[in-house]
Design an enzyme around this catalytic site. Structure first.
Site, PDB file in Angstrom:
ATOM      1  N   ASP A  98      34.486  80.731  54.945  1.00 16.02           N
ATOM      2  CA  ASP A  98      34.452  79.892  53.753  1.00 16.02           C
ATOM      3  C   ASP A  98      33.171  79.048  53.695  1.00 16.02           C
ATOM      4  O   ASP A  98      32.515  78.966  52.651  1.00 16.02           O
ATOM      5  CB  ASP A  98      35.682  78.980  53.733  1.00 16.02           C
ATOM      6  CG  ASP A  98      36.308  78.901  52.351  1.00 16.02           C
ATOM      7  OD1 ASP A  98      35.970  79.737  51.503  1.00 16.02           O
ATOM      8  OD2 ASP A  98      37.140  78.000  52.124  1.00 16.02           O
ATOM      9  N   ASP A 112      43.339  79.949  50.363  1.00 13.19           N
ATOM     10  CA  ASP A 112      43.459  78.542  50.737  1.00 13.19           C
ATOM     11  C   ASP A 112      44.920  78.103  50.836  1.00 13.19           C
ATOM     12  O   ASP A 112      45.206  77.014  51.335  1.00 13.19           O
ATOM     13  CB  ASP A 112      42.731  77.659  49.716  1.00 13.19           C
ATOM     14  CG  ASP A 112      41.254  77.995  49.626  1.00 13.19           C
ATOM     15  OD1 ASP A 112      40.690  78.407  50.647  1.00 13.19           O
ATOM     16  OD2 ASP A 112      40.668  77.857  48.529  1.00 13.19           O
TER      17      ASP A 112
END
Length: 434
Positions: free
Chosen positions: A257, A310
């Site tokens: 990420d 997420d």
């Protein structure tokens, strides 16, 4: 005056600086304003329909709130998704579920042994996830087109249909218990519970309506419904077997990420690949694998977005922590149900991590319009679990945890490293007993 029509559903503040010391807008001598795509479409229609009538445009600078209520709605959606996935896995385990290792396939002599099963992730699966995710992200970025996006939409619609069907069938069977035991045969789909006679049309209707009206202002509600059901289904079907695998998967996802949002644009002096793919760049179509809630208090429009990863990746750890708590009887200890165990602390850590993400968005940390949510979620969930395990001297117990096995069967599994199928024993009741 120049009116700039953005091709997205939101507008943003424009600026123009000439020279090193120039402030944004300092050298602009022609007034220019930006409006969103919907407002631009309305303006064009007015001009075309009323050719002999003057159209006046009032310009104003709206006040943008620091925190929009859409962020709160998005947080509640994410937390409820993880909680629902956790609850479903507990129900599965109490009913009896077969856990299959993803290292290989195991055939069973019992015809219905694999009817209800979940897949256990391994360290190798964690490494492959990051490699495959990076490859898919690059493919989406390099070959992004309207046709490619439509293909993604169709794949998402098929997956959402399947997950909605799994979601609706238990609800239908709880209302009509007589449909639970009866079966019906479908072409291509095989044998399914009779409740699918209601579940299939209902799920298909939701998916078809979203596909047809996906550009409407209200379509985000159906997209979120489909997304929540899909994420709950994934949390139900995939499990982290222990803290060891979690300590491989989540840190790798953390690096993934951060790299694609913060580091990659600076190394290659280019736009963020992840942000471009998530927002659809300049395409009319947008990637559907996102939770989205329209800004409620922001006059600039647009949506608050949260990627499925997420929610799913930290959610896998939260699910594991719930099963650890049930096995260690933390919910019946003197510490209480909120502070005791690992489930609630990790779930609260997720909330804190998502709140930190919103704070980072407000202050534009890293100079990006998007934020790598796992940068904040992984330390707050995995970090919380590891610290608690170390303090309680249970780290190595969680590190080599064997999900779903009772105390007596642990020794047999340890002596058989090639064992890939584990039959889950019933868990302790959720209600507290005195």
């Amino acid at each position: 005056m120049v009116v700039v029509v953005n091709n997205q559903t939101e507008a943003f503040q424009m600026g123009c600086g000439i020279g090193e010391d120039a402030e944004p807008g300092e050298d602009v001598i022609v007034p220019a304003v930006m409006i969103d795509a919907n407002s631009g479409r309305m303006l064009v229609e007015l001009v075309e329909e009323e050719e002999e009538t003057d159209v006046y445009v009032a310009v104003y600078a709206p006040k943008i709130p620091l925190l929009d209520l859409s962020a709160v709605v998005l947080l509640l959606l994410a937390v409820c998704t993880i909680a629902a996935g956790t609850w479903w896995t507990v129900c599965d385990d109490q009913a009896g579920v077969t856990l299959l290792s993803m290292q290989g396939q195991v055939a069973s002599d019992e015809p219905d042994a694999n009817e209800n099963f979940a897949l256990l992730l391994t360290e190798w699966n964690a490494v492959m996830f990051v490699l495959v995710a990076s490859s898919v992200l690059l493919i989406l970025f390099l070959f992004m087109s309207e046709l490619f996006m439509i293909l993604l939409i169709l794949i998402f619609a098929l997956a959402a249909f399947q997950s909605l069907l799994y979601f609706t069938q238990p609800m239908i069977e709880s209302i009509f218990p007589s449909l639970r035991s009866e079966k019906v045969e479908y072409p291509l789909l095989g044998e399914n519970p009779r409740s699918s006679l209601i579940g299939i049309p209902l799920s298909l209707s939701v998916v078809v309506i979203w596909v047809v009206f996906r550009h409407s202002n209200w379509s985000w509600m159906l997209q979120d419904l489909m997304g929540v059901s899909l994420m709950v289904f994934i949390l139900r079907q995939f499990r982290l077997p222990n803290l060891r695998v979690a300590c491989v998967l989540l840190p790798l996802a953390f690096v993934y990420d951060v790299w694609w949002v913060f580091i990659q644009p600076r190394v290659f002096h280019d736009q963020s690949v992840m942000v471009s793919v998530a927002t659809g760049a300049s395409l009319k179509e947008e990637i559907p694998m996102l939770l989205k809630v329209p800004h409620i208090m922001n006059p600039m429009g647009g949506y608050a977005l949260l990627g499925y990863g997420d929610v799913i990746l930290p959610g896998l750890l939260v699910v594991l922590n719930m099963h650890v708590d049930l096995r260690l009887n933390y919910w019946e200890g003197k510490t209480g149900r909120v502070l005791g165990g690992y489930y609630y602390p990790s779930l609260m850590g997720y909330v804190v991590g998502l709140m930190l993400t919103y704070v980072a968005l407000i202050f534009n940390v890293g100079g990006q319009s998007g934020q790598p949510a796992l940068l904040y979620l992984v330390p707050c969930t995995l970090g919380t679990t590891v610290v608690l395990a170390l303090v309680r001297r249970e780290f190595f117990k969680l590190w080599g945890w064997k999900i779903g096995k009772n105390e007596e069967a642990d020794a047999d599994i340890e002596n058989d490293p090639n064992s890939m199928v584990e039959q889950v024993s019933p868990l302790v009741p959720l209600s507290r007993t005195d």
